[in-house]
Design an enzyme around this catalytic site. Structure first.
Site, PDB file in Angstrom:
ATOM      1  N   GLU A  27       0.860  -1.181   0.000  1.00 18.16           N
ATOM      2  CA  GLU A  27       0.000   0.000   0.000  1.00 18.16           C
ATOM      3  C   GLU A  27       0.890   1.222   0.000  1.00 18.16           C
ATOM      4  O   GLU A  27       1.898   1.239   0.706  1.00 18.16           O
ATOM      5  CB  GLU A  27      -0.869   0.035   1.263  1.00 18.16           C
ATOM      6  CG  GLU A  27      -1.934  -1.016   1.285  1.00 18.16           C
ATOM      7  CD  GLU A  27      -2.461  -1.297   2.690  1.00 18.16           C
ATOM      8  OE1 GLU A  27      -3.285  -2.213   2.827  1.00 18.16           O
ATOM      9  OE2 GLU A  27      -2.023  -0.610   3.637  1.00 18.16           O
ATOM     10  N   TYR A  80       7.893   1.126  -7.671  1.00 14.81           N
ATOM     11  CA  TYR A  80       7.152  -0.138  -7.584  1.00 14.81           C
ATOM     12  C   TYR A  80       6.750  -0.631  -8.982  1.00 14.81           C
ATOM     13  O   TYR A  80       6.811  -1.823  -9.259  1.00 14.81           O
ATOM     14  CB  TYR A  80       5.921   0.019  -6.688  1.00 14.81           C
ATOM     15  CG  TYR A  80       6.258   0.396  -5.252  1.00 14.81           C
ATOM     16  CD1 TYR A  80       7.419  -0.070  -4.648  1.00 14.81           C
ATOM     17  CD2 TYR A  80       5.421   1.215  -4.500  1.00 14.81           C
ATOM     18  CE1 TYR A  80       7.742   0.281  -3.337  1.00 14.81           C
ATOM     19  CE2 TYR A  80       5.731   1.558  -3.188  1.00 14.81           C
ATOM     20  CZ  TYR A  80       6.901   1.095  -2.617  1.00 14.81           C
ATOM     21  OH  TYR A  80       7.221   1.430  -1.329  1.00 14.81           O
TER      22      TYR A  80
HETATM   23  C1  LIG Z   1      10.720   5.672  -2.820  1.00 10.19           C
HETATM   24  C2  LIG Z   1      12.210   5.512  -2.556  1.00 10.19           C
HETATM   25  C3  LIG Z   1      12.440   4.295  -1.655  1.00 10.19           C
HETATM   26  C4  LIG Z   1      12.929   5.297  -3.896  1.00 10.19           C
HETATM   27  O1  LIG Z   1      14.304   5.031  -3.639  1.00 10.19           O
HETATM   28  P1  LIG Z   1      15.444   5.577  -4.626  1.00 10.19           P
HETATM   29  O2  LIG Z   1      16.722   4.955  -4.231  1.00 10.19           O
HETATM   30  O3  LIG Z   1      15.395   7.065  -4.655  1.00 10.19           O
HETATM   31  O4  LIG Z   1      14.923   5.007  -6.020  1.00 10.19           O
HETATM   32  P2  LIG Z   1      15.848   4.564  -7.255  1.00 10.19           P
HETATM   33  O5  LIG Z   1      16.925   5.569  -7.462  1.00 10.19           O
HETATM   34  O6  LIG Z   1      16.248   3.156  -7.067  1.00 10.19           O
HETATM   35  O7  LIG Z   1      14.828   4.676  -8.452  1.00 10.19           O
HETATM   36  C5  LIG Z   1      14.165   3.532  -8.966  1.00 10.19           C
HETATM   37  C6  LIG Z   1      12.986   3.986  -9.787  1.00 10.19           C
HETATM   38  O8  LIG Z   1      12.039   4.648  -8.954  1.00 10.19           O
HETATM   39  C7  LIG Z   1      11.466   5.739  -9.662  1.00 10.19           C
HETATM   40  N1  LIG Z   1      11.828   6.979  -8.992  1.00 10.19           N
HETATM   41  C8  LIG Z   1      12.687   7.135  -7.960  1.00 10.19           C
HETATM   42  N2  LIG Z   1      12.719   8.431  -7.584  1.00 10.19           N
HETATM   43  C9  LIG Z   1      11.862   9.084  -8.385  1.00 10.19           C
HETATM   44  C10 LIG Z   1      11.436  10.437  -8.488  1.00 10.19           C
HETATM   45  N3  LIG Z   1      11.907  11.388  -7.657  1.00 10.19           N
HETATM   46  N4  LIG Z   1      10.512  10.761  -9.415  1.00 10.19           N
HETATM   47  C11 LIG Z   1      10.018   9.816 -10.239  1.00 10.19           C
HETATM   48  N5  LIG Z   1      10.392   8.511 -10.200  1.00 10.19           N
HETATM   49  C12 LIG Z   1      11.289   8.166  -9.287  1.00 10.19           C
HETATM   50  C13 LIG Z   1      11.999   5.661 -11.061  1.00 10.19           C
HETATM   51  O9  LIG Z   1      11.149   4.839 -11.814  1.00 10.19           O
HETATM   52  C14 LIG Z   1      13.328   4.993 -10.857  1.00 10.19           C
HETATM   53  O10 LIG Z   1      13.775   4.315 -11.970  1.00 10.19           O
HETATM   54  P3  LIG Z   1      14.672   5.089 -13.090  1.00 10.19           P
HETATM   55  O11 LIG Z   1      15.816   5.676 -12.351  1.00 10.19           O
HETATM   56  O12 LIG Z   1      15.055   4.005 -14.038  1.00 10.19           O
HETATM   57  O13 LIG Z   1      13.789   6.129 -13.663  1.00 10.19           O
HETATM   58  C15 LIG Z   1      12.808   6.796  -1.916  1.00 10.19           C
HETATM   59  O14 LIG Z   1      12.451   7.893  -2.705  1.00 10.19           O
HETATM   60  C16 LIG Z   1      12.365   7.036  -0.491  1.00 10.19           C
HETATM   61  O15 LIG Z   1      12.973   6.553   0.450  1.00 10.19           O
HETATM   62  N6  LIG Z   1      11.288   7.812  -0.308  1.00 10.19           N
HETATM   63  C17 LIG Z   1      10.808   8.164   1.026  1.00 10.19           C
HETATM   64  C18 LIG Z   1      10.196   6.982   1.752  1.00 10.19           C
HETATM   65  C19 LIG Z   1       9.090   6.357   0.951  1.00 10.19           C
HETATM   66  O16 LIG Z   1       8.297   7.034   0.336  1.00 10.19           O
HETATM   67  N7  LIG Z   1       9.040   5.016   0.977  1.00 10.19           N
HETATM   68  C20 LIG Z   1       8.062   4.269   0.226  1.00 10.19           C
HETATM   69  C21 LIG Z   1       6.755   4.179   0.893  1.00 10.19           C
HETATM   70  S1  LIG Z   1       6.839   3.338   2.437  1.00 10.19           S
END
Ligand SMILES: CC(C)(COP(=O)(O)OP(=O)(O)OC[C@H]1O[C@@H](n2cnc3c(N)ncnc32)[C@H](O)[C@@H]1OP(=O)(O)O)[C@@H](O)C(=O)NCCC(=O)NCCS
Length: 153
Positions: free
Chosen positions: A99, A111
């Site tokens: 979720e 995701y």
């Molecule tokens: C969501 C989260 C875990 C993503 O981690 P991340 O290390 O930044 O993500 P990645 O660099 O591995 O990116 C993987 C994919 O996610 C998507 N993505 C990541 N950041 C993004 C952004 N700012 N905008 C759009 N897409 C994004 C893209 O599809 C990306 O793939 P691509 O680089 O080939 O386009 C991170 O932003 C985070 O910790 N957010 C705060 C906590 C949270 O929301 N957790 C999830 C809900 S519990």
């Protein structure tokens, strides 16, 4: 490096959570998650920069929580952490559920890249910082067609 979470990681994990969530899990919840769930961390140069908590249930699993430290986001670490954490699940789930807040577009994009798609929505599910409510998007990943499952022991 991605490995199982240990007690020594709890303060780093909790600090990351406090930086990224409006309604963070408590230290106690993370402590309990070490024994109750499959909790993993990702390290960079020996520092914990992210965590992922998956709950195996029979032949399924739920992604309960994950985060990457704000200064380390956008480098592919979240994708790597989720991918490897799902692969570590010992129950070989057929489906993984999660979720996510409707407004959390970066998480939803991660995701989708990881093979999840939306199956449902829970209206007014999450509390917001301003006292309002926000819809939850419910997503699922089907693992039965995942080639890597064939090679699991
Ligand atoms: C969501 C989260 C875990 C993503 O981690 P991340 O290390 O930044 O993500 P990645 O660099 O591995 O990116 C993987 C994919 O996610 C998507 N993505 C990541 N950041 C993004 C952004 N700012 N905008 C759009 N897409 C994004 C893209 O599809 C990306 O793939 P691509 O680089 O080939 O386009 C991170 O932003 C985070 O910790 N957010 C705060 C906590 C949270 O929301 N957790 C999830 C809900 S519990």
């Amino acid at each position: 490096m991605i490995r199982l979470m240990q007690k020594a990681d709890l303060s780093a994990v909790s600090q990351i959570e406090n930086l990224v969530q409006t309604h963070p899990w408590t230290l106690k919840q993370f402590e309990e998650s070490i024994n109750s769930y499959q909790s993993t961390v990702i390290e960079q140069q020996g520092e914990v920069v992210g965590f992922c908590i998956l709950q195996p249930v029979l032949d399924e699993a739920n992604l309960l929580l994950m985060a990457i430290h704000p200064q380390q986001q956008g480098k592919g670490l979240g994708y790597q952490l989720l991918d490897q954490s799902m692969a570590l699940l010992k129950n070989n789930p057929l489906q993984i559920f999660l979720e996510v807040r409707e407004s959390n577009l970066s998480a939803i994009a991660l995701y989708e890249k990881s093979g999840f798609h939306q199956i449902d929505m829970r209206r007014n599910y999450y509390p917001k910082a301003d006292g309002g409510k926000e819809h939850a998007i419910i997503m699922v990943k089907s693992c039965s067609d995942d080639f890597s499952q064939l090679f699991k022991s």
